[in-house]
Design a protein around this motif. Structure first.
Motif, mmCIF file in Angstrom:
data_model
loop_
_atom_site.group_PDB
_atom_site.id
_atom_site.type_symbol
_atom_site.label_atom_id
_atom_site.label_comp_id
_atom_site.label_asym_id
_atom_site.label_seq_id
_atom_site.Cartn_x
_atom_site.Cartn_y
_atom_site.Cartn_z
ATOM 1 N N PRO A 86 -32.839 -17.147 -48.396
ATOM 2 C CA PRO A 86 -32.181 -17.280 -49.706
ATOM 3 C C PRO A 86 -33.131 -17.719 -50.827
ATOM 4 O O PRO A 86 -32.881 -17.412 -52.001
ATOM 5 C CB PRO A 86 -31.104 -18.335 -49.452
ATOM 6 N N SER A 87 -34.205 -18.418 -50.500
ATOM 7 C CA SER A 87 -35.138 -18.894 -51.527
ATOM 8 C C SER A 87 -36.329 -17.956 -51.724
ATOM 9 O O SER A 87 -37.189 -18.232 -52.570
ATOM 10 C CB SER A 87 -35.646 -20.292 -51.169
ATOM 11 N N VAL A 91 -35.745 -11.716 -52.432
ATOM 12 C CA VAL A 91 -34.292 -11.809 -52.289
ATOM 13 C C VAL A 91 -33.655 -12.208 -53.605
ATOM 14 O O VAL A 91 -32.613 -11.661 -54.013
ATOM 15 C CB VAL A 91 -33.937 -12.812 -51.176
ATOM 16 N N LYS A 92 -34.286 -13.150 -54.290
ATOM 17 C CA LYS A 92 -33.746 -13.587 -55.580
ATOM 18 C C LYS A 92 -33.793 -12.462 -56.609
ATOM 19 O O LYS A 92 -32.827 -12.254 -57.367
ATOM 20 C CB LYS A 92 -34.538 -14.795 -56.081
ATOM 21 N N ARG A 93 -34.920 -11.730 -56.664
ATOM 22 C CA ARG A 93 -35.045 -10.647 -57.645
ATOM 23 C C ARG A 93 -33.983 -9.568 -57.441
ATOM 24 O O ARG A 93 -33.478 -8.988 -58.397
ATOM 25 C CB ARG A 93 -36.434 -10.009 -57.563
ATOM 26 N N ARG A 94 -33.659 -9.309 -56.200
ATOM 27 C CA ARG A 94 -32.697 -8.249 -55.900
ATOM 28 C C ARG A 94 -31.256 -8.739 -55.878
ATOM 29 O O ARG A 94 -30.335 -7.942 -55.676
ATOM 30 C CB ARG A 94 -33.043 -7.589 -54.562
ATOM 31 N N GLY A 95 -31.070 -10.024 -56.045
ATOM 32 C CA GLY A 95 -29.719 -10.562 -56.051
ATOM 33 C C GLY A 95 -28.993 -10.368 -54.734
ATOM 34 O O GLY A 95 -27.764 -10.201 -54.709
ATOM 35 N N PHE A 96 -29.738 -10.399 -53.654
ATOM 36 C CA PHE A 96 -29.150 -10.135 -52.338
ATOM 37 C C PHE A 96 -28.493 -11.395 -51.794
ATOM 38 O O PHE A 96 -29.087 -12.473 -51.781
ATOM 39 C CB PHE A 96 -30.236 -9.656 -51.376
ATOM 40 N N ALA A 97 -27.254 -11.262 -51.366
ATOM 41 C CA ALA A 97 -26.533 -12.381 -50.752
ATOM 42 C C ALA A 97 -26.810 -12.367 -49.248
ATOM 43 O O ALA A 97 -26.351 -11.467 -48.535
ATOM 44 C CB ALA A 97 -25.044 -12.263 -51.016
#
Length: 305
Positions: A86-87, A91-97
């Motif tokens: 999650p960090s 993952v953050k750039r792609r907004g992946f949950a």
């Protein structure tokens, strides 16, 4: 005989005890197991295909190049899914949950859980809801698939140089016990494949408890300074410290040199009662420097490798 009963019935034959981890310590199997067996099926079963690159980076860091190297597979999966992935900047750039598995995580965190396939099967039988049962069954299917992949792929990998020589040197002076969180079937197969099972008194896998429990059950027959744990991961060091026994580190990336040094110097020091705490401390300091706590992308402003 039950696995735990074999551990409890262990009897010493010598004055000294050497406990040895297996994966990444005796055999150069950590990399191939993580990259070719664990990681592809982690991505598939936990729905991480959209961020596969980040998932691979997290898996390699957690299992090979950080202070959680060598941890139980379920503890590491939880760390990846709840903390590292999650960090991760990708993952953050792609907004992946990142998918979450609350019933599985609760089982991992439960101090009463045995973190093995047998433990999962018991948890499935005792599940209080259909949702929890399905979630745990899914994880068990993943874990069994990983074991299948390891059996199919990880073959013919010999012990590091100077392992066999060290075991031979210990054979008439110390009892040797394999202490590992790998499934027992895989351990017995790998040690027998290379004919080094003849040097060990007992092989302990994940079905027989934690490494700390393995050491506690066997080391109670010896003086504390007559017991040495050899390992390549912080969990091995913690298991030694839990039982107040000595530790010799096999440093990741320097395995061959570590075993040669053990064979030529540290082994003799241990058997002669000269493996002093200050000597041990210098070895451990170098070991701990090789395994950072935080991932490299945190030190590079969010850039991935």
């Amino acid at each position: 005989m039950d696995h735990r009963e074999r551990l409890e019935r262990f009897k010493p034959q010598h004055e000294y005890l050497v406990c040895i981890d297996s994966d990444g310590c005796v055999f150069d199997t950590m990399g191939i197991k993580q990259r070719e067996c664990f990681c592809p099926w982690m991505i598939a079963y936990f729905g991480l295909q959209p961020v596969a690159q980040a998932a691979r980076e997290c898996k390699e860091f957690a299992d090979l190049f950080s202070k959680t190297r060598g941890a139980n597979r379920h503890i590491t999966i939880k760390r990846i899914l709840t903390e590292l992935l999650p960090s991760h900047p990708l993952v953050k750039r792609r907004g992946f949950a990142v998918p979450q598995f609350p019933h599985y995580f609760a089982w991992v965190d439960d101090p009463g859980s045995v973190l093995s396939n047998d433990g999962l099967r018991r948890a499935i039988q005792e599940a209080e809801s259909e949702e929890a049962r399905r979630e745990l069954e899914h994880v068990l299917e993943w874990s069994e698939r990983v074991n299948w992949a390891i059996k199919e792929i990880v073959k013919g990998i010999p012990p590091f140089p100077f392992v066999r020589e060290s075991l031979e040197a210990l054979s008439d002076k110390a009892d040797v016990v394999v202490v590992s969180q790998t499934p027992l079937e895989a351990l017995e197969r790998e040690w027998a494949e290379h004919g080094i099972d003849r040097y060990v008194s007992l092989i302990c896998g994940q079905e027989m408890g934690t490494k700390s429990q393995h050491i506690a059950a066997t080391s109670r027959h010896y003086e504390k300074d007559h017991v040495l744990m050899i390992g390549d991961a912080p969990g091995d060091l913690r298991a030694a410290r839990d039982n107040e026994v000595l530790f010799y580190p096999v440093i990741p990336g320097e395995e061959e040199a570590s075993w040669e040094f053990f064979y030529r110097e540290a082994l003799g020091r241990f058997l002669e009662g000269e493996y002093a705490r200050d000597y041990e401390h210098k070895l451990i300091e170098r070991f701990e420097r090789a395994l950072p706590a935080r991932p490299p992308w945190e030190d590079t402003g969010g850039e991935t490798r």
